[in-house]
Motif scaffolding. Structure first.
Motif, PDB file in Angstrom:
ATOM      1  N   SER A 171     -14.856  -6.404  -6.219  1.00  0.00           N
ATOM      2  CA  SER A 171     -13.477  -6.484  -5.715  1.00  0.00           C
ATOM      3  C   SER A 171     -13.298  -7.466  -4.561  1.00  0.00           C
ATOM      4  CB  SER A 171     -13.005  -5.099  -5.270  1.00  0.00           C
ATOM      5  OG  SER A 171     -13.290  -4.167  -6.263  1.00  0.00           O
ATOM      6  N   GLY A 172     -14.396  -7.999  -4.021  1.00  0.00           N
ATOM      7  CA  GLY A 172     -14.252  -9.011  -2.980  1.00  0.00           C
ATOM      8  C   GLY A 172     -13.947 -10.392  -3.552  1.00  0.00           C
ATOM      9  N   ILE A 173     -14.183 -10.561  -4.848  1.00  0.00           N
ATOM     10  CA  ILE A 173     -14.108 -11.914  -5.412  1.00  0.00           C
ATOM     11  C   ILE A 173     -12.684 -12.485  -5.345  1.00  0.00           C
ATOM     12  CG2 ILE A 173     -14.442 -13.309  -7.494  1.00  0.00           C
ATOM     13  CD1 ILE A 173     -16.774 -11.472  -8.250  1.00  0.00           C
ATOM     14  N   ALA A 174     -11.700 -11.680  -5.721  1.00  0.00           N
ATOM     15  CA  ALA A 174     -10.324 -12.218  -5.754  1.00  0.00           C
ATOM     16  C   ALA A 174      -9.869 -12.698  -4.367  1.00  0.00           C
ATOM     17  CB  ALA A 174      -9.367 -11.182  -6.341  1.00  0.00           C
ATOM     18  N   PRO A 175      -9.954 -11.878  -3.314  1.00  0.00           N
ATOM     19  CA  PRO A 175      -9.511 -12.404  -2.014  1.00  0.00           C
ATOM     20  C   PRO A 175     -10.365 -13.570  -1.525  1.00  0.00           C
ATOM     21  CG  PRO A 175     -10.552 -10.243  -1.747  1.00  0.00           C
ATOM     22  CD  PRO A 175     -10.359 -10.452  -3.215  1.00  0.00           C
ATOM     23  N   ALA A 176     -11.662 -13.562  -1.850  1.00  0.00           N
ATOM     24  CA  ALA A 176     -12.529 -14.662  -1.396  1.00  0.00           C
ATOM     25  C   ALA A 176     -12.136 -15.977  -2.078  1.00  0.00           C
ATOM     26  CB  ALA A 176     -13.989 -14.331  -1.685  1.00  0.00           C
ATOM     27  N   VAL A 177     -11.852 -15.921  -3.365  1.00  0.00           N
ATOM     28  CA  VAL A 177     -11.500 -17.148  -4.086  1.00  0.00           C
ATOM     29  C   VAL A 177     -10.164 -17.711  -3.577  1.00  0.00           C
ATOM     30  CG1 VAL A 177     -10.813 -18.069  -6.343  1.00  0.00           C
ATOM     31  CG2 VAL A 177     -12.866 -16.667  -6.147  1.00  0.00           C
ATOM     32  N   ILE A 181       0.854  -1.201   0.000  1.00  0.00           N
ATOM     33  CA  ILE A 181       0.000   0.000   0.000  1.00  0.00           C
ATOM     34  C   ILE A 181       0.888   1.249   0.000  1.00  0.00           C
ATOM     35  CG2 ILE A 181      -1.627   1.349   1.399  1.00  0.00           C
ATOM     36  CD1 ILE A 181      -2.802  -1.419   2.349  1.00  0.00           C
ATOM     37  N   MET A 182       1.974   1.224   0.796  1.00  0.00           N
ATOM     38  CA  MET A 182       2.874   2.374   0.840  1.00  0.00           C
ATOM     39  C   MET A 182       3.551   2.590  -0.515  1.00  0.00           C
ATOM     40  SD  MET A 182       2.341   3.547   3.697  1.00  0.00           S
ATOM     41  CE  MET A 182       3.492   4.806   4.175  1.00  0.00           C
ATOM     42  N   LYS A 183       3.880   1.483  -1.185  1.00  0.00           N
ATOM     43  CA  LYS A 183       4.610   1.580  -2.454  1.00  0.00           C
ATOM     44  C   LYS A 183       3.682   1.968  -3.603  1.00  0.00           C
ATOM     45  CE  LYS A 183       7.348  -1.547  -5.406  1.00  0.00           C
ATOM     46  NZ  LYS A 183       6.330  -2.188  -6.240  1.00  0.00           N
ATOM     47  N   ASP A 184       2.517   1.307  -3.696  1.00  0.00           N
ATOM     48  CA  ASP A 184       1.687   1.441  -4.901  1.00  0.00           C
ATOM     49  C   ASP A 184       0.318   2.082  -4.681  1.00  0.00           C
ATOM     50  OD1 ASP A 184       3.546   0.352  -6.616  1.00  0.00           O
ATOM     51  OD2 ASP A 184       2.854  -1.708  -6.322  1.00  0.00           O
ATOM     52  N   GLY A 185      -0.080   2.313  -3.431  1.00  0.00           N
ATOM     53  CA  GLY A 185      -1.387   2.932  -3.182  1.00  0.00           C
ATOM     54  C   GLY A 185      -1.287   4.444  -3.331  1.00  0.00           C
ATOM     55  N   VAL A 220      -6.150   1.631  -4.903  1.00  0.00           N
ATOM     56  CA  VAL A 220      -5.256   0.459  -4.928  1.00  0.00           C
ATOM     57  C   VAL A 220      -5.576  -0.399  -6.153  1.00  0.00           C
ATOM     58  CG1 VAL A 220      -4.715   0.281  -2.450  1.00  0.00           C
ATOM     59  CG2 VAL A 220      -6.855  -0.681  -3.301  1.00  0.00           C
ATOM     60  N   ASP A 221      -5.967   0.299  -7.238  1.00  0.00           N
ATOM     61  CA  ASP A 221      -6.465  -0.444  -8.396  1.00  0.00           C
ATOM     62  C   ASP A 221      -5.353  -1.097  -9.210  1.00  0.00           C
ATOM     63  OD1 ASP A 221      -5.452   1.886  -9.444  1.00  0.00           O
ATOM     64  OD2 ASP A 221      -7.129   2.226 -10.828  1.00  0.00           O
ATOM     65  N   ASN A 222      -4.093  -0.752  -8.915  1.00  0.00           N
ATOM     66  CA  ASN A 222      -3.015  -1.385  -9.697  1.00  0.00           C
ATOM     67  C   ASN A 222      -2.547  -2.722  -9.120  1.00  0.00           C
ATOM     68  OD1 ASN A 222      -2.036   0.002  -7.539  1.00  0.00           O
ATOM     69  ND2 ASN A 222      -0.373   1.030  -8.629  1.00  0.00           N
ATOM     70  N   PHE A 223      -3.059  -3.111  -7.931  1.00  0.00           N
ATOM     71  CA  PHE A 223      -2.677  -4.437  -7.411  1.00  0.00           C
ATOM     72  C   PHE A 223      -3.791  -5.177  -6.690  1.00  0.00           C
ATOM     73  CE2 PHE A 223      -1.905  -3.425  -2.867  1.00  0.00           C
ATOM     74  CZ  PHE A 223      -1.892  -2.042  -2.919  1.00  0.00           C
ATOM     75  N   LEU A 224      -4.902  -4.493  -6.321  1.00  0.00           N
ATOM     76  CA  LEU A 224      -5.962  -5.186  -5.568  1.00  0.00           C
ATOM     77  C   LEU A 224      -7.338  -5.151  -6.209  1.00  0.00           C
ATOM     78  CD1 LEU A 224      -5.565  -4.344  -1.742  1.00  0.00           C
ATOM     79  CD2 LEU A 224      -4.895  -6.426  -2.924  1.00  0.00           C
ATOM     80  N   THR A 225      -7.805  -3.967  -6.636  1.00  0.00           N
ATOM     81  CA  THR A 225      -9.236  -3.826  -6.950  1.00  0.00           C
ATOM     82  C   THR A 225      -9.572  -3.734  -8.439  1.00  0.00           C
ATOM     83  OG1 THR A 225      -9.079  -1.437  -6.669  1.00  0.00           O
ATOM     84  CG2 THR A 225      -9.740  -2.713  -4.730  1.00  0.00           C
ATOM     85  N   HIS A 226      -8.553  -3.712  -9.308  1.00  0.00           N
ATOM     86  CA  HIS A 226      -8.862  -3.661 -10.745  1.00  0.00           C
ATOM     87  C   HIS A 226      -7.864  -4.586 -11.449  1.00  0.00           C
ATOM     88  CE1 HIS A 226     -10.636  -2.351 -14.339  1.00  0.00           C
ATOM     89  NE2 HIS A 226     -10.067  -1.177 -14.514  1.00  0.00           N
ATOM     90  N   GLN A 227      -6.596  -4.176 -11.509  1.00  0.00           N
ATOM     91  CA  GLN A 227      -5.535  -5.130 -11.848  1.00  0.00           C
ATOM     92  C   GLN A 227      -5.182  -5.850 -10.542  1.00  0.00           C
ATOM     93  OE1 GLN A 227      -1.857  -4.607 -14.522  1.00  0.00           O
ATOM     94  NE2 GLN A 227      -1.232  -3.725 -12.575  1.00  0.00           N
ATOM     95  N   VAL A 228      -5.101  -7.192 -10.612  1.00  0.00           N
ATOM     96  CA  VAL A 228      -4.862  -7.970  -9.391  1.00  0.00           C
ATOM     97  C   VAL A 228      -3.489  -8.628  -9.448  1.00  0.00           C
ATOM     98  CG1 VAL A 228      -5.655  -9.957  -8.034  1.00  0.00           C
ATOM     99  CG2 VAL A 228      -7.331  -8.412  -9.063  1.00  0.00           C
ATOM    100  N   ASP A 229      -2.699  -8.462  -8.384  1.00  0.00           N
ATOM    101  CA  ASP A 229      -1.428  -9.183  -8.268  1.00  0.00           C
ATOM    102  C   ASP A 229      -1.746 -10.557  -7.663  1.00  0.00           C
ATOM    103  OD1 ASP A 229       0.889 -10.360  -7.374  1.00  0.00           O
ATOM    104  OD2 ASP A 229       1.798  -8.482  -6.698  1.00  0.00           O
ATOM    105  N   PRO A 230      -1.694 -11.622  -8.465  1.00  0.00           N
ATOM    106  CA  PRO A 230      -2.129 -12.927  -7.966  1.00  0.00           C
ATOM    107  C   PRO A 230      -1.209 -13.501  -6.895  1.00  0.00           C
ATOM    108  CG  PRO A 230      -1.318 -13.121 -10.224  1.00  0.00           C
ATOM    109  CD  PRO A 230      -1.264 -11.671  -9.872  1.00  0.00           C
TER     110      PRO A 230
END
Ligand code: G4P
Length: 191
Positions: A60-66, A8-12, A22-32
């Motif tokens: 945006s909840g789908i990726a962490p839930a899966v 978050i500090m680096k990319d948020g 935080v769309d570049n790693f969590l909520t749009h583009q996802v860092d798997p």
């Protein structure tokens, strides 16, 4: 979770009105790779709870839930915000009011995916006012299922959601707790 805080500090980015982008790693583009670590972390936190289903809300909840479901070996279900064409069976439904967007969504899950025997972990990306998590817990209660906890990636601790959910008796576990988003700076809660 230190790696999430570091990322978050680096990319948020803090944008106006206390919003964290935080769309570049969590909520749009996802860092798997990060998302898998997040799923493993939730699975570790709730490992003694005999969870049978992970429940979240699109999108945006789908990726962490899966990834949490993968790590726990249980299915992940996401509530829909609009009715799907193929949802022709009985539905569990609740209303969720978003203070941020000032709109009410009617969320739903097919009744067949939850039962009174289920022990549910609710997962979401952000906790702000807690309305999404409350709506999801309402769907679980309609099915007679037990909500054993709520796992959040980023909690905005300066908003009311955490206290509201704790007052309702839920166990809330947040991986990154943000104390403030002011002057383009993210400050975390001291832990
Ligand atoms: P609440 O559920 O805790 O009451 O939150 P609220 O209504 O205030 O938030 C509405 C939406 O905005 C939710 O996404 C939530 O995840 C998101 N959100 C809240 N604060 C932030 C923030 O600081 N940064 C970002 N990136 N999102 C935030 P949603 O409408 O369900 O959208 P989506 O999951 O389809 O993206």
């Amino acid at each position: 979770m230190q790696i999430l805080r570091d990322r978050i500090m680096k990319d948020g980015t803090v944008i106006g009105d206390g919003v964290l982008k935080v769309d570049n790693f969590l909520t749009h583009q996802v860092d798997p790779v990060l998302m898998q670590q997040i799923g493993d972390h939730f699975a570790e936190i709730f490992k003694d709870e005999k969870i049978t289903k992970v429940v979240t809300i699109e999108a945006s909840g789908i990726a962490p839930a899966v990834f949490t479901g993968l790590s726990m070996g249980v299915p992940a279900i996401f509530a829909r915000k609009s009715k799907s064409l193929t949802m022709n069976e009985e539905l569990l439904t609740a209303e969720v009011y978003s203070f941020t967007k000032q709109v009410t969504s009617h969320i739903s899950i097919s009744q067949k995916f939850l039962s009174k025997d289920d022990r549910v972990l609710i997962i979401d990306d952000f906790l702000a006012n807690g309305q999404a998590a409350l709506g999801l817990s309402e769907l679980c209660h309609q099915a007679g299922a037990t909500v054993v906890g709520i796992g959040i990636m980023i909690e905005k601790s300066f908003q009311d959601g955490r206290q509201l959910l704790i007052d309702e008796g839920y166990r809330v576990e947040s991986l990154a707790r943000v104390a403030s988003l002011e002057n383009n700076e993210v400050k975390f809660v001291e832990e």
